[in-house]
Design an enzyme around this catalytic site. Structure first.
Site, PDB file in Angstrom:
ATOM      1  N   MET A 102     -12.021   3.008  -0.263  1.00 14.39           N
ATOM      2  CA  MET A 102     -10.644   3.435  -0.395  1.00 14.39           C
ATOM      3  C   MET A 102      -9.801   2.682   0.598  1.00 14.39           C
ATOM      4  SD  MET A 102      -7.794   4.881  -0.812  1.00 14.39           S
ATOM      5  CE  MET A 102      -6.965   5.244   0.685  1.00 14.39           C
ATOM      6  N   PRO A 103      -9.642   1.392   0.438  1.00 15.87           N
ATOM      7  CA  PRO A 103      -8.755   0.671   1.337  1.00 15.87           C
ATOM      8  C   PRO A 103      -7.283   0.995   1.081  1.00 15.87           C
ATOM      9  CG  PRO A 103     -10.365  -0.801   0.352  1.00 15.87           C
ATOM     10  CD  PRO A 103     -10.434   0.501  -0.393  1.00 15.87           C
ATOM     11  N   LEU A 104      -6.517   0.959   2.155  1.00 22.16           N
ATOM     12  CA  LEU A 104      -5.062   1.066   2.102  1.00 22.16           C
ATOM     13  C   LEU A 104      -4.521  -0.241   2.641  1.00 22.16           C
ATOM     14  CD1 LEU A 104      -2.354   2.598   1.863  1.00 22.16           C
ATOM     15  CD2 LEU A 104      -2.802   3.512   4.159  1.00 22.16           C
TER      16      LEU A 104
END
Length: 126
Positions: A1-3
């Site tokens: 879940m990269p931002l």
């Protein structure tokens, strides 16, 4: 879940900005095993007075087309995956929208999985 936080000088057309997002998402899917539909990015544009960088730090000849990319992700990737990500991002951004390799600046910020809430006030990974 990269931002992802993407920062660049103001003035690029919408197609350029969308190509940045598309190429970054593709690179993360290919190298970081990011699942489909796991796409969270924000782009900020800055005028010249609010976008400063060294044109030569570490022997890299940067232009005003520099793109800062800060990726916040779980601390679960190997060194090999990180290197693969940096290379793939640079390659894909060169292809579309045409960013020079010298103008791709990536900062990876790793966090523990429990440091995310995807909504509802829950720590979904904890």
């Amino acid at each position: 879940m990269p931002l992802l936080h993407i920062a660049l000088r103001a003035g690029k057309p919408e197609a350029h900005r969308q190509a940045l997002c598309d190429s970054l998402y593709r690179a993360m899917r290919e190298t970081f095993n990011v699942p489909e539909d796991d796409e969270f990015m924000v782009i900020t544009e800055h005028d010249a007075a609010n976008f400063r960088h060294s044109p030569t730090y570490m022997g890299v000849a940067r232009s005003d087309d520099l793109v800062f990319i800060q990726i916040t992700a779980n601390n679960t990737r190997t060194l090999e995956q990180k290197k693969a990500l940096y290379q793939r991002v640079t390659q894909l951004l060169g292809e579309n929208p045409g960013v020079r390799p010298e103008d791709v600046f990536i900062s990876l910020v790793e966090v523990a999985k429990e440091n995310w809430s995807f909504g509802h006030g829950l720590a979904q990974y904890a």
